[in-house]
Design a protein around this motif. Sequence first.
Motif, PDB file in Angstrom:
ATOM      1  N   ASN A 122      -9.755   9.116  -0.451  1.00 18.76           N
ATOM      2  CA  ASN A 122     -10.070   7.772  -0.935  1.00 18.76           C
ATOM      3  C   ASN A 122     -10.384   7.810  -2.435  1.00 18.76           C
ATOM      4  N   TYR A 123      -9.720   6.968  -3.195  1.00 20.64           N
ATOM      5  CA  TYR A 123      -9.828   6.890  -4.669  1.00 20.64           C
ATOM      6  C   TYR A 123      -9.230   8.103  -5.377  1.00 20.64           C
ATOM      7  N   SER A 144       0.814  -1.232   0.000  1.00 19.03           N
ATOM      8  CA  SER A 144       0.000   0.000   0.000  1.00 19.03           C
ATOM      9  C   SER A 144       0.842   1.274   0.000  1.00 19.03           C
ATOM     10  N   THR A 155       1.230   3.520  -7.237  1.00 13.77           N
ATOM     11  CA  THR A 155       0.098   3.093  -6.419  1.00 13.77           C
ATOM     12  C   THR A 155       0.226   1.632  -6.003  1.00 13.77           C
ATOM     13  N   GLY A 156      -0.399   1.294  -4.883  1.00 17.77           N
ATOM     14  CA  GLY A 156      -0.319  -0.057  -4.341  1.00 17.77           C
ATOM     15  C   GLY A 156      -1.511  -0.901  -4.737  1.00 17.77           C
ATOM     16  N   MET A 157      -1.283  -2.206  -4.835  1.00 17.48           N
ATOM     17  CA  MET A 157      -2.334  -3.152  -5.211  1.00 17.48           C
ATOM     18  C   MET A 157      -2.118  -4.467  -4.492  1.00 17.48           C
ATOM     19  N   PHE A 209      -7.399   1.275 -14.250  1.00 23.12           N
ATOM     20  CA  PHE A 209      -7.395   2.346 -13.249  1.00 23.12           C
ATOM     21  C   PHE A 209      -8.616   3.229 -13.469  1.00 23.12           C
ATOM     22  N   THR A 224      -1.178   7.357   1.771  1.00 20.90           N
ATOM     23  CA  THR A 224      -1.894   6.089   1.938  1.00 20.90           C
ATOM     24  C   THR A 224      -2.797   6.164   3.164  1.00 20.90           C
ATOM     25  N   GLU A 225      -2.324   6.848   4.192  1.00 19.97           N
ATOM     26  CA  GLU A 225      -3.107   6.959   5.441  1.00 19.97           C
ATOM     27  C   GLU A 225      -4.278   7.919   5.294  1.00 19.97           C
ATOM     28  N   LYS A 231      -5.206   7.107  -3.676  1.00 28.48           N
ATOM     29  CA  LYS A 231      -4.741   6.161  -4.695  1.00 28.48           C
ATOM     30  C   LYS A 231      -3.270   6.410  -4.968  1.00 28.48           C
TER      31      LYS A 231
END
Lengths: 162, 425
Positions: free
Chosen positions: B200-201, B132, B145-147, B163, B227-228, B232
């Motif tokens: 978020n997003y 993340s 970005t993390g996945m 995406f 991330t926190e 994205k």
Amino acid sequence: MIRGKVHKYARDNIDTDVIIPGPYLKIMDHNELAKHAMEGLDRDFVKKVKKGDFILAGRNFGCGSSREHAPIALSYAGISAVLALSFARIFYRNAVDGAYLLPIEIGEDAYNEIEDGDELEIDLDRNEVRNISRQKVYVMKPFPPLIKRIIEAGGLFNYTPE
Amino acid sequence: MCGMTITEKILARASNRERVSAGDVVFANVDKVMVHDVSGPGVMMVLRELERRGKKIERVWDPDRVWIAEDHFVPAVDKISAENIMTLERMSERFGIKKHFRYGMGQYGICHTLSHEEAMVLPGEVYVGGDSHTNTTGALGCFATGMGHTDIAYVLIHGRIWFRVPETLLFKLEGSIPPYIMAKDIILKIIGDNGTDVANYKAMQFAGSAVRAMPMDERFTLTNMTTEAGAKNGIIEADEKTIEYVRERTDRPFKAIKGDEDAEYEEVFTYEVDRLEPIVAKPHSPSNIAYARELSSVEIDRAYIGSCTGAKYTDLLEAAKIIKGKKSKVRLEVLPASQSIYIKALRDGLLSIFLEAGAVIGPPTCGACCGAHMGVLAKDEVCVSTTNRNFPGRMGHVESKTYLASPKVVAASAVTGRITDPRDV
């Protein structure tokens, strides 16, 4: 159409560290991970859940890590869908692309009125969540077109881009 | 028609489109992909399952665009983590992946440090990682970005992935940064003010005079912690400092991208950093902030300097300046984020400063940041930490308590045994 009992956790920001704590990340066996699902929040969770059941939660469900272990642990513990006010983005795409469970966005009315233990029916064709226990019907947020197609295909690897 | 943000421009280029706008869903080509000892074995499990179902997997789309880090459970903690490392060995062998950073064999460390230290990723690129905090690398001016491991496995085979083009929140950080303030204070302030799902997003982009003045190490703290806030990606347009940083490490060509003058941002937030005070995030959320001085009665058991957020060279240097010549009153751990940082900290005398203060120095690893090993917390233990998350149980027992802070605050707190503003030691 899927049907099951709901396990309600009336809180926001249920993070991946409580869904499946960090020390278990080295474990790849899905059934082993399932034994520790929600361990950081509810130690009795695994005992309570039956196959097909749902989780109901508040905003930003699944925030934190990219660990796919989170939807895997929930799915293999028996959860078929999580109903939440909103989802953290990586949890959402992991749930859909790996075809582990359905991330269903609901509104405040459903969140407030559905109670722990209620029997629900989810109708993806009509975008409805029906509370069988209380005879009420709620609208769920429709899946965006691509997400719906990936869900119908059974995950990203079964989906062929147009 | 308005212009595009840097994130939109990178995704437009990668999806072979003239333009994309926030909300569009695209399949974009990926330039670089990373797995580590948690996501790599997950990827291999997905590939095995595909093979079991009859799909032939002979190669990955481009082994030169894939790289491997060993960071979470290293040096191997137990039999399972040792097996996971062997899975990574088989993965790089089978697919001909040359960039595999092995512990005990020279340069290795936390993936989000190697990504830029080793120039694994370049400005303008699309970079996905099975972690993340992959957002960190966006400080180079790339889309990072993390996945999860299914998505990463898909990228390994197809070289592309879907995406949803994110809206961008622009954070303008203006003014001059006071000497007791670090990027960590600024990003905790932003998350505290706006919440853990504000982005978020979405993309979080940073600009302004304070960002330009920051060394690269500090910029990576900003993007790491996006991330926190649910982002994205975190991103900072490349400037002269970025270009110089990358050029010192590689001569491979890249094209730095800037957003258009008339790009559309969903919201612009302006922060004047001059009057910021040192900030701490209390248990159990990075948004649960207070001023360090408000928490001066909080006694701590542990001080932890480690992780992708808080163990870069600058982090160790700033902590060492405060601790120099003093003793730590609590258990103090220092885990440099990579082998090269470890060596530089050794040569520059930083490790002696920590050791003489009483610290234990650990190897580069994610370690206790994710509760894996190297100093996990017991029930009721209180830790002040340079890491990025303090969810229940994140660093150990579900009833332990982690306070997130800058390396300066952690160092000052180690010296006094209480949460301490660096101005007060």
